[in-house]
Write a protein that holds these residues in place. Structure first.
Motif, mmCIF file in Angstrom:
data_model
loop_
_atom_site.group_PDB
_atom_site.id
_atom_site.type_symbol
_atom_site.label_atom_id
_atom_site.label_comp_id
_atom_site.label_asym_id
_atom_site.label_seq_id
_atom_site.Cartn_x
_atom_site.Cartn_y
_atom_site.Cartn_z
ATOM 1 N N ALA A 96 -8.984 -8.678 3.209
ATOM 2 C CA ALA A 96 -9.056 -7.226 3.415
ATOM 3 C C ALA A 96 -7.717 -6.575 3.105
ATOM 4 N N ARG A 97 -6.631 -7.155 3.611
ATOM 5 C CA ARG A 97 -5.309 -6.583 3.336
ATOM 6 C C ARG A 97 -4.971 -6.656 1.847
ATOM 7 N N SER A 98 -5.375 -7.747 1.190
ATOM 8 C CA SER A 98 -5.128 -7.867 -0.247
ATOM 9 C C SER A 98 -5.895 -6.799 -1.022
ATOM 10 N N GLN A 99 -7.133 -6.534 -0.621
ATOM 11 C CA GLN A 99 -7.920 -5.505 -1.297
ATOM 12 C C GLN A 99 -7.299 -4.124 -1.101
ATOM 13 N N ILE A 100 -6.786 -3.870 0.086
ATOM 14 C CA ILE A 100 -6.121 -2.588 0.339
ATOM 15 C C ILE A 100 -4.918 -2.423 -0.583
ATOM 16 N N LEU A 101 -4.116 -3.473 -0.697
ATOM 17 C CA LEU A 101 -2.920 -3.393 -1.539
ATOM 18 C C LEU A 101 -3.282 -3.249 -3.016
ATOM 19 N N MET A 102 -4.357 -3.893 -3.446
ATOM 20 C CA MET A 102 -4.800 -3.743 -4.834
ATOM 21 C C MET A 102 -5.249 -2.307 -5.094
ATOM 22 N N ALA A 103 -5.994 -1.738 -4.143
ATOM 23 C CA ALA A 103 -6.440 -0.348 -4.297
ATOM 24 C C ALA A 103 -5.248 0.600 -4.277
ATOM 25 N N ALA A 120 3.706 11.870 -0.394
ATOM 26 C CA ALA A 120 2.976 13.102 -0.100
ATOM 27 C C ALA A 120 1.474 12.938 -0.192
ATOM 28 N N ASN A 121 0.999 11.967 -0.971
ATOM 29 C CA ASN A 121 -0.418 11.942 -1.307
ATOM 30 C C ASN A 121 -1.207 10.754 -0.769
ATOM 31 N N MET A 122 -0.556 9.658 -0.408
ATOM 32 C CA MET A 122 -1.317 8.490 0.017
ATOM 33 C C MET A 122 -0.655 7.818 1.206
ATOM 34 N N VAL A 123 -1.498 7.296 2.109
ATOM 35 C CA VAL A 123 -0.999 6.582 3.272
ATOM 36 C C VAL A 123 -1.873 5.357 3.508
ATOM 37 N N VAL A 124 -1.247 4.270 3.944
ATOM 38 C CA VAL A 124 -1.937 3.042 4.330
ATOM 39 C C VAL A 124 -1.804 2.912 5.835
ATOM 40 N N ALA A 134 2.580 -6.587 7.623
ATOM 41 C CA ALA A 134 2.054 -7.365 6.506
ATOM 42 C C ALA A 134 1.771 -6.477 5.296
ATOM 43 N N LEU A 135 1.213 -5.304 5.529
ATOM 44 C CA LEU A 135 0.912 -4.380 4.439
ATOM 45 C C LEU A 135 2.194 -3.828 3.805
ATOM 46 N N ASN A 136 3.189 -3.535 4.630
ATOM 47 C CA ASN A 136 4.469 -3.048 4.102
ATOM 48 C C ASN A 136 5.143 -4.097 3.214
ATOM 49 N N LEU A 137 5.150 -5.331 3.682
ATOM 50 C CA LEU A 137 5.781 -6.391 2.894
ATOM 51 C C LEU A 137 5.023 -6.619 1.590
ATOM 52 N N GLY A 138 3.689 -6.510 1.649
ATOM 53 C CA GLY A 138 2.894 -6.679 0.440
ATOM 54 C C GLY A 138 3.159 -5.582 -0.574
ATOM 55 N N ALA A 139 3.235 -4.335 -0.110
ATOM 56 C CA ALA A 139 3.509 -3.218 -1.018
ATOM 57 C C ALA A 139 4.900 -3.340 -1.626
ATOM 58 N N GLN A 140 5.879 -3.732 -0.803
ATOM 59 C CA GLN A 140 7.238 -3.910 -1.319
ATOM 60 C C GLN A 140 7.269 -5.011 -2.377
ATOM 61 N N ALA A 141 6.537 -6.107 -2.135
ATOM 62 C CA ALA A 141 6.513 -7.211 -3.092
ATOM 63 C C ALA A 141 5.892 -6.782 -4.421
ATOM 64 N N ILE A 142 4.860 -5.954 -4.374
ATOM 65 C CA ILE A 142 4.227 -5.455 -5.596
ATOM 66 C C ILE A 142 5.224 -4.639 -6.414
#
Length: 349
Positions: A96-103, A120-124, A134-142
């Motif tokens: 689920a977290r991986s799908q969120i990061l892909m989206a 301004a436009n998107m929030v997780v 976990a989501l923050n680290l994933g976004a930073q890694a991307i």
């Protein structure tokens, strides 16, 4: 009206004629609950016949508005969100977290490639700090993998945790710093989301954020401030790609991506109402179903089955949510003291 602003009750008190106090309260008892035991807002609202939200004007999508209208009646409507393509089942929490990061990655590259536009436009969103981390680290890694980040430094935090920040990262301020009172520049306020724009040899961090300014080109201006390393190691700054639902109160954006596990009914509602254009919800089936059900049914054999089971499991969890009540309603009269046994006087022999 919009389901917004301060989801936890706010109070404004002023003195009127003859020294009489008048109090104005606003909030929403269907959203984030009171911190601590009990909550007075719902019962007070009932007693004074307060105004009620009857129309939702934030969401642009008609299906989302319809689902939220049903939700406010007490029916935690999930199927309407699924039919509108807003609810996404996954087999596990990691999936689920991986799908969120892909989206998140796909949407930002299509529409908001710049970090300020992204803020301004998107929030997780997620209910628990562990999922936010976990989501923050994933976004930073991307973004690091894409070559979007510059020089970085790793800071030691209280409790043995670490925080790595790089030039270009999106961050969130975690405490108020009224710098203008000391003549040191603009205030940095708790909740600000900003971009790391500098990192010096002393490991100080420069962050830059946008402030609404109708007189400036584009309707905003940029402000910057340096934060010493001691502030960062003290927890004054964190990654800001994702945040808790509680931290997002009052926020409005275009698109919201929410991880649902751990959010009760009073957290889910504000989580799926943060955005005007799209509010998406991911549900990890393995984390939501109880062990007995998982042992009986096993893994879902199709996407349709996974969706149906995720909706059913999350609906059962949401149904366990209980509204706030007054603490005084929880108190009971003390039990009547047991009568003392009758004493028999012994006469002296």
């Amino acid at each position: 009206m919009r389901p917004d602003a301060s989801v936890r009750p706010r109070c404004n008190i002023r003195v009127c004629d003859q020294g009489i106090f008048r109090s104005n309260f606003d909030g929403d008892h269907l959203q984030l609950q009171a911190i601590g035991p009990g909550g007075w807002f719902k019962e007070t609202h009932r007693l004074v016949h307060g105004l009620t939200l009857t129309e939702n004007r934030r969401q642009e999508d008609a299906a989302e508005r319809a689902a939220l209208d049903v939700w406010r009646t007490g029916d935690h409507e999930l199927r309407m969100l699924a039919e509108g393509g807003r609810l996404h089942p996954a087999e596990s929490a990691d999936e689920a977290r991986s799908q969120i990061l892909m989206a998140w990655d796909e949407l930002r590259l299509q529409e908001w490639a710049g970090p300020y536009d992204l803020i301004a436009n998107m929030v997780v969103l997620a209910a628990r700090n562990s999922d936010v981390d976990a989501l923050n680290l994933g976004a930073q890694a991307i973004r690091r993998q894409a070559g979007e980040l510059g020089a970085e430094h790793t800071y030691a935090l209280p409790g043995g945790d670490i925080l790595t920040l790089a030039v270009g990262d999106v961050v969130r301020v975690r405490e108020n710093d009224y710098r203008s009172r000391r003549g040191e520049g603009p205030d940095m306020l708790n909740g600000y989301r900003a971009v790391v724009t500098g990192l010096d040899d002393r490991h100080r961090i420069e962050i830059t954020w946008r402030v609404t300014d109708t007189k400036a080109p584009g309707g905003y201006r940029e402000e910057s401030a340096w934060m010493p390393a001691q502030k960062v190691t003290g927890g004054s700054l964190s990654l800001g790609y994702a945040m808790t639902i509680a931290s997002s109160q009052g926020l409005t954006c275009n698109t919201s991506l929410m991880y649902g596990h751990g959010a009760n009914a009073f957290a889910t509602y504000p989580g799926i109402t943060r955005a005007r254009r799209q509010n998406h919800l991911w549900l990890p089936l393995a984390a939501l179903e109880d062990e007995r059900t998982r042992a009986r049914l096993g893994e879902a054999r199709s996407e349709k089955e996974r969706l149906e089971r995720a909706i059913a499991a999350f609906a059962r969890f949401l149904g366990q949510s209980r509204p706030d009540g007054l603490v005084s309603d929880l108190l009971r009269e003390p039990p009547t003291p047991a009568p003392l046994p009758r004493q028999r006087e012994l006469s002296a022999e």
